[in-house]
Design a protein around this motif. Sequence first.
Motif: not given
Length: 328
Positions: A127-140, A164-169
Amino acid sequence: MRFCAFLICIFVSYSAQASVSWHSITPEIQFLQQQNKLRFYDSNQVLIEGKECALMFDASGNFAEVEKLAEQLKKRLKTPLCYLVASHYHDDHLLGLAVLQAEFPEAKLIVHQQVATEFSAMQQALTDKLDGYEKSIELSYQRLANQPEDQQAIWRDKLELAKKRLFRWRELTLNPPAISITESTQLNLGNYPVVITPYQAHTKGDLTLSADQGRVLLGGDIVDSLPYPGHGTFTRWITALQDIQKNTALTTILPGHGKSLTPAELALPLRFLKTIQEMTNSSPDKSVSELIPLFPSNLKQQYQLDEVGERAFSMFLEAGLKQSKLSK
């Protein structure tokens, strides 16, 4: 910081560049080795296929790559994927197995008993890893306007792919282990026995796997040429490496990171770990920053062969000295 630096690694360039190379060790064993520039940052994997079952040892921390691997497995496997083995709990070995669990729901996850005991923490790590991905997308997205106009459309497309990848993951679940290992355990993949053995070395919950009648060892990060000692138990780790080295049947060692090794080549990680332990034992009052310059230059040079090696060596040495001092 360059635009999308973290995001590039996770979703775009990393996925494009991180394809592993397949090496046939025996007809039954395939070694999936990460490219050299990622040798310290993402894991190798090993596929073993007997006459009745296949087994995957570890998974990349790059979920996009694991999705590609799942598609390859569906095409090339002649038998069911029966087992998924995590050599230890670190993200780049364990979390990608959630992707394979989704694609191969009948496969049984095998972990060390210590990992099984703390498995809720592993699920939280996903969960934490995917949360990190989401924050990275927002920052980008926030930085998108600062890019040259001719690059914005390109990056916007890449960010949409990342979303799209994050939504799937987000649908992934790291399902609990079916088998936890407390002692050496034999599995038969169909006229092809393998032995899984627990250790406390690189972490408190490591697994190795012996195959090809003991001639091939899947050693995880215990046997890495440059070992990461930040969570290690030095005395037990050194003993484990010495015992592995004494195995006269063993010819090929497949590490968690880097190229395949011979038993003789374990002398280098053994020396690295012993030197750290000796330095902290002989100079207990010196700080880590004082000890770092004292590390033998001739040993340091064997690791600092390129920029990637230099960075990893510095990080691993500091982490090892801290861990060794903490364990006193």
